[in-house]
Design a protein around this motif. Structure first.
Motif, PDB file in Angstrom:
ATOM      1  N   ALA A  36       9.349 -11.949  -1.514  1.00 55.69           N
ATOM      2  CA  ALA A  36      10.689 -11.702  -1.570  1.00 55.69           C
ATOM      3  C   ALA A  36      11.427 -11.027  -1.078  1.00 55.69           C
ATOM      4  CB  ALA A  36      10.376 -10.266  -3.147  1.00 55.69           C
ATOM      5  N   GLN A  37      12.492 -11.151  -0.945  1.00 54.10           N
ATOM      6  CA  GLN A  37      13.203 -10.320   0.554  1.00 54.10           C
ATOM      7  C   GLN A  37      13.008  -9.230  -0.342  1.00 54.10           C
ATOM      8  OE1 GLN A  37      16.796 -12.957   1.695  1.00 54.10           O
ATOM      9  NE2 GLN A  37      17.061 -10.798   2.807  1.00 54.10           N
ATOM     10  N   GLY A  38      13.299  -7.928   1.106  1.00 50.30           N
ATOM     11  CA  GLY A  38      13.768  -6.320   0.765  1.00 50.30           C
ATOM     12  C   GLY A  38      13.367  -6.068   1.673  1.00 50.30           C
ATOM     13  N   ASN A  39      14.443  -4.944   1.858  1.00 50.62           N
ATOM     14  CA  ASN A  39      14.352  -3.780   2.522  1.00 50.62           C
ATOM     15  C   ASN A  39      13.415  -2.256   2.497  1.00 50.62           C
ATOM     16  OD1 ASN A  39      15.564  -1.454   4.483  1.00 50.62           O
ATOM     17  ND2 ASN A  39      17.647  -2.015   3.605  1.00 50.62           N
ATOM     18  N   LEU A  40      12.597  -1.799   3.761  1.00 54.35           N
ATOM     19  CA  LEU A  40      11.466  -0.916   3.460  1.00 54.35           C
ATOM     20  C   LEU A  40      12.030   0.171   3.235  1.00 54.35           C
ATOM     21  CD1 LEU A  40       9.067  -2.050   5.840  1.00 54.35           C
ATOM     22  CD2 LEU A  40       9.190  -2.382   3.386  1.00 54.35           C
ATOM     23  N   LEU A  41      13.490   0.878   3.006  1.00 61.93           N
ATOM     24  CA  LEU A  41      14.305   1.381   2.795  1.00 61.93           C
ATOM     25  C   LEU A  41      13.889   1.314   1.392  1.00 61.93           C
ATOM     26  CD1 LEU A  41      16.904   2.005   5.913  1.00 61.93           C
ATOM     27  CD2 LEU A  41      14.884   2.621   5.730  1.00 61.93           C
ATOM     28  N   GLU A  42      14.516   0.840   0.653  1.00 64.81           N
ATOM     29  CA  GLU A  42      14.688   0.592  -0.788  1.00 64.81           C
ATOM     30  C   GLU A  42      14.267  -0.877  -1.371  1.00 64.81           C
ATOM     31  OE1 GLU A  42      18.925  -1.094  -0.530  1.00 64.81           O
ATOM     32  OE2 GLU A  42      19.828   0.938  -0.076  1.00 64.81           O
ATOM     33  N   LEU A  43      12.878  -0.532  -0.878  1.00 69.67           N
ATOM     34  CA  LEU A  43      11.506  -1.284  -1.560  1.00 69.67           C
ATOM     35  C   LEU A  43      10.930  -1.302  -2.882  1.00 69.67           C
ATOM     36  CD1 LEU A  43       9.250  -2.542  -0.103  1.00 69.67           C
ATOM     37  CD2 LEU A  43       7.776  -1.329  -0.322  1.00 69.67           C
ATOM     38  N   ALA A  44      11.721  -0.207  -3.734  1.00 69.35           N
ATOM     39  CA  ALA A  44      11.500  -0.302  -5.506  1.00 69.35           C
ATOM     40  C   ALA A  44      12.371  -1.588  -5.929  1.00 69.35           C
ATOM     41  CB  ALA A  44      11.515   0.939  -6.191  1.00 69.35           C
ATOM     42  N   ASP A  45      13.562  -1.638  -4.804  1.00 63.57           N
ATOM     43  CA  ASP A  45      14.446  -3.214  -5.250  1.00 63.57           C
ATOM     44  C   ASP A  45      13.927  -4.265  -5.401  1.00 63.57           C
ATOM     45  OD1 ASP A  45      16.424  -1.090  -6.072  1.00 63.57           O
ATOM     46  OD2 ASP A  45      17.383  -1.797  -4.622  1.00 63.57           O
ATOM     47  N   SER A  46      12.908  -4.732  -4.636  1.00 59.91           N
ATOM     48  CA  SER A  46      12.209  -5.847  -4.397  1.00 59.91           C
ATOM     49  C   SER A  46      10.102  -5.998  -5.172  1.00 59.91           C
ATOM     50  CB  SER A  46      11.995  -5.918  -3.106  1.00 59.91           C
ATOM     51  OG  SER A  46      11.547  -5.663  -2.180  1.00 59.91           O
ATOM     52  N   ASP A  52      11.477   8.745  12.894  1.00 52.71           N
ATOM     53  CA  ASP A  52      10.332   9.831  12.284  1.00 52.71           C
ATOM     54  C   ASP A  52      11.512  10.216  11.069  1.00 52.71           C
ATOM     55  OD1 ASP A  52       8.573  10.326  14.249  1.00 52.71           O
ATOM     56  OD2 ASP A  52       9.436  11.763  14.692  1.00 52.71           O
ATOM     57  N   GLN A  53      12.065  10.199  11.066  1.00 53.48           N
ATOM     58  CA  GLN A  53      13.042  10.377   9.236  1.00 53.48           C
ATOM     59  C   GLN A  53      12.998   9.694   8.995  1.00 53.48           C
ATOM     60  OE1 GLN A  53      17.115  11.951   9.998  1.00 53.48           O
ATOM     61  NE2 GLN A  53      17.051  12.072   7.702  1.00 53.48           N
ATOM     62  N   THR A  54      13.158   8.078   9.640  1.00 54.63           N
ATOM     63  CA  THR A  54      13.279   6.765   8.926  1.00 54.63           C
ATOM     64  C   THR A  54      11.657   6.690   7.815  1.00 54.63           C
ATOM     65  OG1 THR A  54      14.914   5.891   9.940  1.00 54.63           O
ATOM     66  CG2 THR A  54      14.051   4.233   8.585  1.00 54.63           C
ATOM     67  N   ILE A  55      10.644   6.811   9.526  1.00 52.64           N
ATOM     68  CA  ILE A  55       9.297   6.453   8.070  1.00 52.64           C
ATOM     69  C   ILE A  55       9.129   7.879   7.082  1.00 52.64           C
ATOM     70  CG2 ILE A  55       7.028   7.008   9.569  1.00 52.64           C
ATOM     71  CD1 ILE A  55       7.747   5.983  12.640  1.00 52.64           C
ATOM     72  N   LYS A  56      10.005   8.720   7.783  1.00 54.57           N
ATOM     73  CA  LYS A  56       9.416   8.935   6.188  1.00 54.57           C
ATOM     74  C   LYS A  56       9.504   9.046   4.882  1.00 54.57           C
ATOM     75  CE  LYS A  56       9.270  14.101   4.453  1.00 54.57           C
ATOM     76  NZ  LYS A  56       9.464  13.222   3.197  1.00 54.57           N
ATOM     77  N   ARG A  57      10.686   8.136   5.133  1.00 50.66           N
ATOM     78  CA  ARG A  57      11.457   7.705   3.527  1.00 50.66           C
ATOM     79  C   ARG A  57      10.832   6.562   3.303  1.00 50.66           C
ATOM     80  NH1 ARG A  57      17.683   5.543   3.839  1.00 50.66           N
ATOM     81  NH2 ARG A  57      17.585   4.490   1.728  1.00 50.66           N
ATOM     82  N   VAL A  58      10.146   5.702   4.486  1.00 54.29           N
ATOM     83  CA  VAL A  58       9.735   4.689   4.246  1.00 54.29           C
ATOM     84  C   VAL A  58       8.654   4.541   2.771  1.00 54.29           C
ATOM     85  CG1 VAL A  58       8.402   2.533   5.217  1.00 54.29           C
ATOM     86  CG2 VAL A  58      10.958   2.761   5.822  1.00 54.29           C
ATOM     87  N   VAL A  59       7.336   5.945   4.321  1.00 51.40           N
ATOM     88  CA  VAL A  59       6.643   6.152   3.350  1.00 51.40           C
ATOM     89  C   VAL A  59       6.217   6.523   2.517  1.00 51.40           C
ATOM     90  CG1 VAL A  59       4.012   7.424   3.921  1.00 51.40           C
ATOM     91  CG2 VAL A  59       5.508   6.624   5.895  1.00 51.40           C
ATOM     92  N   ASP A  60       7.693   8.069   2.430  1.00 55.40           N
ATOM     93  CA  ASP A  60       7.783   8.030   1.088  1.00 55.40           C
ATOM     94  C   ASP A  60       7.255   7.534  -0.177  1.00 55.40           C
ATOM     95  OD1 ASP A  60       6.970  11.172   0.892  1.00 55.40           O
ATOM     96  OD2 ASP A  60       9.834  11.070   1.825  1.00 55.40           O
ATOM     97  N   ASN A  61       8.321   6.171  -0.050  1.00 55.45           N
ATOM     98  CA  ASN A  61       8.317   4.327  -0.940  1.00 55.45           C
ATOM     99  C   ASN A  61       7.816   4.568  -1.084  1.00 55.45           C
ATOM    100  OD1 ASN A  61      11.401   4.993  -0.686  1.00 55.45           O
ATOM    101  ND2 ASN A  61      11.923   3.272   0.677  1.00 55.45           N
TER     102      ASN A  61
END
Length: 282
Positions: free
Chosen positions: A202-212, A232-241
């Motif tokens: 599936a196509q998806g952005n790790l910043l909005e992973l729930a969508d896919s 680092d800030q983006t890593i935290k957001r991705v790992v939170d996802n």
């Protein structure tokens, strides 16, 4: 036809760098301005744009911006991969994690297994996991198994769905596994249906992973050699996802050069010979 290189000014690099970070979570390193200009110059000429300022505006506001994003992503990422990459981690998955998951699930009367390959590129990792599951013998018969590969790049996802690979993709793979799970197709190898039955992409952005993620809760998430491109800030957001898509006790695999030590407390590191993985805290 010779493609004319268009100069990129420092302010233009800053604008595109911020757009890429905000939209995709990717970090364009300082010092890559000239190389980026060379990669993007053909796009400007095809779109009949005169500067990278105009290209930035096109990415932000044009009705065709979504299609252009799909052309941009492959130019700023490295999708090179192969089967059985970082075999030490895969051994931990096969010998430690899968048996533990089976025991835990059977104790709860469950027979489902969900695995996510995040940043799956052209599918080698997802199909490798399918091989490991079949070789383990832990999840056959009446188990409901699903391996989902997610990537932002539509082009590599097409290759993943086709499942056809050149010989060089198997340099780290045991020959008997190639023979068992792939078939020759001219001078290449195609995955057999036994691997396809458990895999989807599936196509998806790790910043909005729930969508896919289609509402799934994943027992194992692999995101290897992807976070190295993130701040680092983006890593935290991705790992939170990731955490939002995993129940307590789920496992997270990162690349050897990636760590959660500075960004995340919800995962507990588990150390094995030759590999560190993470488990979501209970």
């Amino acid at each position: 036809m010779m493609v004319e290189k268009i100069a990129m000014q420092a302010e233009e690099f800053r604008l595109i760098k911020e757009f890429v970070a905000d939209s995709f979570g990717l970090v364009l390193e300082e010092g890559t301005q000239r190389g980026l200009a060379a990669k993007l110059s053909p796009r400007l000429q095809e779109l009949r744009l005169k500067s990278f300022t105009e290209y930035y505006s096109y990415l932000k506001f044009s009705p065709g911006r979504s299609a252009e994003w799909q052309r941009l992503v492959p130019l700023i990422t490295n999708n090179e991969t192969y089967f059985f990459r970082e075999s030490g981690q895969l051994s931990v998955l096969a010998q430690e994690v899968l048996p533990a998951l089976k025991e835990r699930k059977l104790a709860r009367g469950e027979r489902t297994l969900r695995i996510l390959s995040a940043g799956c590129s052209s599918g080698e990792e997802a199909y490798t996991i399918a091989m490991l599951l079949l070789e383990s013998g832990c999840f056959s018969w009446d188990w409901d198994v699903r391996i989902t590969g997610v990537d932002i790049d539509a082009r590599v996802l097409d290759a993943a769905r086709q499942g056809v690979y050149a010989q060089r993709a198997f340099w780290a793979t045991e020959p008997h596994l190639v023979e068992r799970y792939l078939r020759r197709q001219d001078d290449k190898f195609a995955v057999r249906d036994i691997l396809r039955k458990w895999t989807s992409f599936a196509q998806g952005n790790l910043l909005e992973l729930a969508d896919s993620a289609a509402g799934e809760q994943f027992d194992v998430i692999l995101c290897r050699n992807v976070l190295i491109y993130f701040a680092d800030q983006t890593i935290k957001r991705v790992v939170d996802n990731f955490g939002a898509l995993q129940s307590p006790g789920g496992y997270l695999f990162l690349g050897h050069s990636e760590s959660l030590s500075r960004t995340q407390a919800s995962y507990l590191p588990l150390r094995f010979p030759g590999a560190i993985i993470y488990q979501k805290r209970e």
